[in-house]
Design a protein around this motif. Structure first.
Motif, short mmCIF file in Angstrom:
data_model
loop_
_atom_site.label_atom_id
_atom_site.label_comp_id
_atom_site.label_asym_id
_atom_site.label_seq_id
_atom_site.Cartn_x
_atom_site.Cartn_y
_atom_site.Cartn_z
N ILE A 6 -0.19 -1.15 4.63
CA ILE A 6 -0.48 -1.86 5.78
C ILE A 6 0.75 -2.52 6.13
O ILE A 6 1.61 -2.66 5.48
N LEU A 7 0.65 -3.25 7.37
CA LEU A 7 1.79 -4.20 7.76
C LEU A 7 2.22 -5.00 6.68
O LEU A 7 1.42 -5.72 6.19
N GLY A 8 3.62 -4.93 6.30
CA GLY A 8 4.05 -5.94 5.23
C GLY A 8 3.78 -5.66 3.87
O GLY A 8 4.41 -6.12 3.06
N SER A 9 3.20 -4.44 3.62
CA SER A 9 3.06 -4.21 2.14
C SER A 9 4.14 -3.52 1.64
O SER A 9 4.93 -3.03 2.14
N ALA A 10 4.17 -3.90 0.05
CA ALA A 10 5.53 -4.05 -0.58
C ALA A 10 5.28 -3.39 -1.87
O ALA A 10 4.22 -3.88 -2.47
N GLN A 11 5.85 -2.62 -2.36
CA GLN A 11 6.15 -2.48 -3.87
C GLN A 11 6.79 -3.59 -4.35
O GLN A 11 8.05 -4.05 -3.91
N ILE A 12 6.82 -4.18 -5.59
CA ILE A 12 7.40 -5.30 -5.98
C ILE A 12 8.25 -4.70 -7.30
O ILE A 12 7.29 -4.28 -8.34
N ASP A 70 -1.00 -1.51 -3.37
CA ASP A 70 -1.63 -0.21 -2.79
C ASP A 70 -0.58 0.44 -1.91
O ASP A 70 0.25 -0.11 -1.45
N TYR A 71 -0.69 1.73 -2.10
CA TYR A 71 0.32 2.46 -1.15
C TYR A 71 -0.29 3.85 -0.70
O TYR A 71 -1.32 4.42 -1.10
N LYS A 72 0.52 4.34 0.37
CA LYS A 72 0.15 5.67 0.65
C LYS A 72 1.43 6.47 1.33
O LYS A 72 2.37 5.76 1.45
N ARG A 73 1.38 7.60 1.26
CA ARG A 73 2.73 8.29 1.39
C ARG A 73 2.90 8.97 3.06
O ARG A 73 3.85 9.40 3.78
N ARG A 74 1.67 9.05 3.76
CA ARG A 74 1.71 9.98 5.03
C ARG A 74 1.83 8.78 6.16
O ARG A 74 1.99 7.58 5.90
N PHE A 75 2.21 9.24 7.19
CA PHE A 75 2.66 8.42 8.52
C PHE A 75 1.60 7.50 9.04
O PHE A 75 0.39 7.86 9.17
N ASP A 76 2.34 6.23 9.03
CA ASP A 76 1.25 5.23 9.61
C ASP A 76 2.19 4.52 10.77
O ASP A 76 3.19 3.74 10.42
N PRO A 77 1.75 4.26 12.08
CA PRO A 77 2.57 4.00 12.96
C PRO A 77 2.57 2.29 13.13
O PRO A 77 3.23 1.78 14.02
N THR A 78 1.90 1.74 12.29
CA THR A 78 1.78 0.15 12.04
C THR A 78 2.49 -0.42 11.03
O THR A 78 2.32 -1.65 10.76
N CYS A 79 3.10 0.49 10.06
CA CYS A 79 3.89 -0.19 8.92
C CYS A 79 4.93 0.53 8.55
O CYS A 79 5.06 1.84 8.78
N ALA A 80 5.87 0.19 7.75
CA ALA A 80 7.09 0.75 7.19
C ALA A 80 6.68 1.74 6.07
O ALA A 80 5.52 1.59 5.62
N ARG A 81 7.38 2.91 6.30
CA ARG A 81 6.85 4.04 5.25
C ARG A 81 7.38 3.96 3.85
O ARG A 81 8.14 3.35 3.67
#
Length: 342
Positions: A97-103, A117-128
């Motif tokens: 989601i917006l702002g989501s990060a791996q640490i 939590d993460y996903k690999r496909r395109f999401d126009p609202t957050c960084a890939r």
């Protein structure tokens, strides 16, 4: 090299870093120092002492819990390295989601990456999502960690929604979407597909949609899906419109105020037909903010860590898959995390 369990330890409050004296996504009680991966409430709680996170996540937490949700906060951009008691810490996009990060935490030559939590496909609202090179221990979620979960392309599911809107122009399309992340993603996908008409939103979405707007994610013409005027004329104004609300809103009588409502639900769990049927969903949309089975396994292969730790969901299946591939793997058995963003 340092033993992994000396750098990150699973505890009842969450993953704890002894040398840095901080927790990752602590969910059971307040802690003195927390590093937060993203703003969903099963990862980000208010009341901690010091909170370090991406600026968008801090904005989300402020919108949800109030400006004073922690005693102190520190905003960290992606790729910015922070030293906490000799432990190097940095954030990398998770694509959730917006702002989501791996640490990523690194200490005495050991590099461990916690995905949240993460996903690999395109999401126009957050960084890939970006894989972290040189990771020795990769800590992966497993929400959809079973081979049966292979989500269709997002474009396919959005086309299904758009066809229904075109085929049933006299019905109110009421789409259930989790209030943080999924709702804004659905709105943005509709806009990119050319749906420029007003979109009506539940009151629970208003503050969070404003956070996305402030972050540079345009939402277009959003209007409140409220109905103080219950006259027939007021109800008819919603005919043919799209209403987006948290899924629980449609379980009672809330949706019945709209003329001829067509109930949809956007979630990876809609691939389970029994869930859709039990929820009375007429239009199941398999759109997930989590990695499916192929994305999980492909990511592990791409990161290629020395060891895989698995948490949040179907841990055993992903651990078993890794071991059959000749990889070292273990489940963490962390508790307290939910399916808020399926």
């Amino acid at each position: 090299m340092l033993r992994p369990d000396l750098l990150l330890q699973p505890t009842p409050k969450g993953l704890y870093c002894p040398p840095g004296d901080f927790y990752l996504d602590p969910v059971r009680g307040a802690v003195e120092r927390a590093v937060i991966s993203h703003g969903h409430s099963d990862h980000a709680r208010g009341g901690h002492g010091a909170v370090l996170s991406h600026p968008h996540t801090l904005a989300i937490m402020a919108a949800r819990y109030g400006e004073n949700f922690a005693k102190s906060t520190q905003a960290v951009e992606y790729g910015e390295v922070i030293d906490i008691n000799g432990v190097s810490v940095w954030l990398t996009p998770a694509g959730h989601i917006l702002g989501s990060a791996q640490i990523t935490v690194e200490y005495k030559g050991l590099r461990m990456t916690f995905t949240g939590d993460y996903k690999r496909r395109f999401d126009p609202t957050c960084a890939r999502f970006e894989p972290v090179d040189g990771t020795h221990i990769f800590i992966s979620e497993a929400t959809f960690g079973l081979p049966v979960f292979r989500h269709p392309p997002t474009e396919h599911e959005m086309a299904k929604l758009l066809r229904n809107i075109a085929d049933f122009p006299d019905r109110t399309h009421c789409v259930g979407a989790y209030s943080l992340g999924k709702a804004q993603r659905m709105i943005r996908h509709l806009r990119l597909a050319g749906h420029d008409a007003p979109i009506y939103i539940h009151g629970a979405l208003e503050k969070l949609c404003a956070v996305y707007e402030d972050a540079g994610v345009p939402m277009g013409d959003l209007r409140p899906a409220t109905m103080d005027d219950t006259s027939k004329a007021a109800r008819e104004a919603f005919r043919g419109q799209v209403v987006i609300a948290p899924p629980g809103s449609f379980e009672g009588t809330w949706a019945q105020r709209f003329p001829d409502p067509l109930i949809g639900f956007a979630s990876g769990w809609m691939s389970v037909r029994q869930r859709a049927k039990a929820s009375g969903v007429e239009l199941p949309l398999i759109i997930s903010d989590h990695a499916d089975w192929d994305e999980l396994t492909d990511t592990v292969r791409e990161v290629n860590p020395d060891e895989l730790w698995v948490t949040y969901g179907r841990e055993d299946a992903l651990v078993r898959w890794a071991m059959l591939e000749g990889r070292r793997a273990r489940p963490l058995r962390l508790v307290g995390y939910e399916e808020e963003a399926g």
